[in-house]
Design a protein around this motif. Structure first.
Motif, mmCIF file in Angstrom:
data_model
loop_
_atom_site.group_PDB
_atom_site.id
_atom_site.type_symbol
_atom_site.label_atom_id
_atom_site.label_comp_id
_atom_site.label_asym_id
_atom_site.label_seq_id
_atom_site.Cartn_x
_atom_site.Cartn_y
_atom_site.Cartn_z
ATOM 1 N N ARG A 1 0.851 -1.190 0.000
ATOM 2 C CA ARG A 1 0.000 0.000 0.000
ATOM 3 C C ARG A 1 0.886 1.238 0.000
ATOM 4 O O ARG A 1 1.957 1.266 0.615
ATOM 5 C CB ARG A 1 -0.932 0.030 1.212
ATOM 6 C CG ARG A 1 -0.238 0.008 2.558
ATOM 7 C CD ARG A 1 -1.230 0.126 3.707
ATOM 8 N NE ARG A 1 -1.870 1.412 3.738
ATOM 9 C CZ ARG A 1 -1.429 2.451 4.463
ATOM 10 N NH1 ARG A 1 -0.331 2.323 5.197
ATOM 11 N NH2 ARG A 1 -2.064 3.587 4.446
ATOM 12 N N ARG B 1 -9.749 8.163 -2.060
ATOM 13 C CA ARG B 1 -9.957 7.980 -0.615
ATOM 14 C C ARG B 1 -11.442 7.790 -0.293
ATOM 15 O O ARG B 1 -11.803 6.964 0.562
ATOM 16 C CB ARG B 1 -9.383 9.181 0.145
ATOM 17 C CG ARG B 1 -7.854 9.202 0.215
ATOM 18 C CD ARG B 1 -7.367 10.228 1.209
ATOM 19 N NE ARG B 1 -7.645 11.577 0.752
ATOM 20 C CZ ARG B 1 -6.799 12.311 0.033
ATOM 21 N NH1 ARG B 1 -5.617 11.809 -0.305
ATOM 22 N NH2 ARG B 1 -7.097 13.538 -0.340
ATOM 23 N N TYR C 1 -12.480 4.159 -1.194
ATOM 24 C CA TYR C 1 -12.063 3.141 -0.227
ATOM 25 C C TYR C 1 -12.935 3.175 1.028
ATOM 26 O O TYR C 1 -13.311 2.132 1.572
ATOM 27 C CB TYR C 1 -10.593 3.344 0.150
ATOM 28 C CG TYR C 1 -9.627 2.914 -0.931
ATOM 29 C CD1 TYR C 1 -9.593 1.602 -1.380
ATOM 30 C CD2 TYR C 1 -8.749 3.828 -1.515
ATOM 31 C CE1 TYR C 1 -8.712 1.206 -2.381
ATOM 32 C CE2 TYR C 1 -7.869 3.446 -2.506
ATOM 33 C CZ TYR C 1 -7.852 2.132 -2.935
ATOM 34 O OH TYR C 1 -6.985 1.745 -3.920
ATOM 35 N N LYS C 2 -13.264 4.375 1.498
ATOM 36 C CA LYS C 2 -14.132 4.482 2.680
ATOM 37 C C LYS C 2 -15.515 3.917 2.380
ATOM 38 O O LYS C 2 -16.094 3.185 3.194
ATOM 39 C CB LYS C 2 -14.243 5.955 3.110
ATOM 40 C CG LYS C 2 -12.973 6.518 3.724
ATOM 41 C CD LYS C 2 -13.170 7.982 4.123
ATOM 42 C CE LYS C 2 -11.891 8.554 4.732
ATOM 43 N NZ LYS C 2 -12.060 9.990 5.101
ATOM 44 N N ASP D 1 -6.899 1.638 2.206
ATOM 45 C CA ASP D 1 -6.650 2.846 1.426
ATOM 46 C C ASP D 1 -5.212 2.836 0.909
ATOM 47 O O ASP D 1 -4.276 2.597 1.665
ATOM 48 C CB ASP D 1 -6.882 4.083 2.308
ATOM 49 C CG ASP D 1 -6.808 5.375 1.511
ATOM 50 O OD1 ASP D 1 -6.691 5.312 0.275
ATOM 51 O OD2 ASP D 1 -6.838 6.453 2.140
#
Length: 324
Positions: free
Chosen positions: A130, A146, A149-150, A162
């Motif tokens: 990552r 971002r 991913y959340k 993330d």
């Protein structure tokens, strides 16, 4: 006297999907060959997957495979996408450990020895990488990444960290499970997280492309993220249902309000503009819900046809699955 048998050398299979990577491929091969030379205790096989490139990528692959006895190549009959290229590599990998890395050197080959050490410790089944930063990436693209991913971690069972890259090293048992998941609409980051297994996340500084331009535009990434959400979550269907129920409730409340106002105050319903706004709003919600349902129906339709994930038009010598 009985002598112990020498332990067999473990094999590492490396899958390298390529699409128009003529600017990076030779540099990648040079870096990878250095790493292979340093890891003399392991046997290697490297699969270069040409995903229907339109430049000289295939020609360079042929040159590399003549020079490196551990390298093989597969060339698709057309562009099937990176997911199909990765799947082709998994189908053909024979190593005890299987790795996936990009040819643009954003997945540094020099991390491989450390990743192997984590697997050799016996605590983990895979080592995934990552990025700890997104230096050099457009701010808007980073923001949406971002947010994605959340969102997907909240609405699905796929555990995606993330900054996660496709670059990872795994045991053959995990690779076999990935191959067994023969779904047509593949989203590998979600598949890696969904199947579980003990994973160590190896963090590293973001590395810019060695040369050339990324093949992933903002809109391609957006489409890819939508495919991932549809593949691993049914929440969009639930949202469509909730919106339908919400609109129904609002409409019933509006009807009651209009009837009461007419009976008590004798107020006629005024204007056609308000009616048109309501009709357009409800029509928009209906089309949105149909679109969401259509996405799932389309994915189901693609699965039922059971077409191959890829078709190999050319490959180097060896036992290679030409259709998968």
């Amino acid at each position: 006297m009985i002598f112990g048998r020498k332990q067999e050398m473990k094999k590492i299979s490396i899958i390298v999907p390529c699409y128009n990577e003529e600017d990076c491929l030779l540099d990648f091969d040079a870096k990878l060959s250095e790493v292979v030379g340093q890891m003399g205790d392991y046997e290697f096989e490297v699969f270069y997957i040409d995903d229907g490139s339109k430049d000289h990528t295939l020609e360079l692959m042929r040159q590399i495979c003549k020079k490196r006895d551990y390298a093989s190549y597969l060339s698709f009959s057309r562009n099937f996408g990176k997911e199909a290229a990765m799947y082709a590599g998994f189908c053909n990998a024979n190593g005890d450990y299987v790795a996936v890395m990009d040819a643009d050197l954003q997945d540094p080959p020099e991390l491989l020895p450390d990743m192997v050490k984590f697997l050799e410790s016996g605590e983990y089944d895979s080592v995934a990488t990552r990025r700890i930063n997104r230096e050099g990436e457009p701010p808007i693209r980073s923001l949406f990444a971002r947010m994605f991913y959340k969102l997907i971690n909240k609405i699905s069972d796929a555990d995606i960290v993330d900054g996660a890259r496709d670059y990872r090293l795994m045991k053959k048992e995990m690779a076999d499970v990935i191959v067994a998941m023969g779904e047509q609409n593949r989203f590998s980051k979600g598949i890696f997280g969904w199947i579980g297994f003990r994973t160590y996340w190896y963090a590293f500084e973001n590395v810019k492309r060695a040369a050339g331009e990324t093949k992933w535009s903002f809109w391609k990434l957006l489409k890819y993220s939508m495919d991932g959400i549809v593949s691993f979550s049914q929440v969009p269907l639930s949202i469509a249902s909730w919106m339908g129920m919400g609109c129904t409730g609002i409409s019933l409340a509006a009807i009651v309000f209009i009837v009461i106002r007419k009976l008590i105050f004798g107020d006629p319903v005024q204007g056609w503009a308000s009616n048109m706004c309501v009709m357009i709003f409800i029509g928009g919600v209906q089309l949105f819900c149909l679109g969401v349902i259509g996405q799932y129906i389309g994915k189901t339709y693609a699965e039922t046809k059971k077409r191959p994930h890829y078709i190999v038009s050319e490959c180097s010598e060896g036992q290679i699955k030409r259709v998968g």
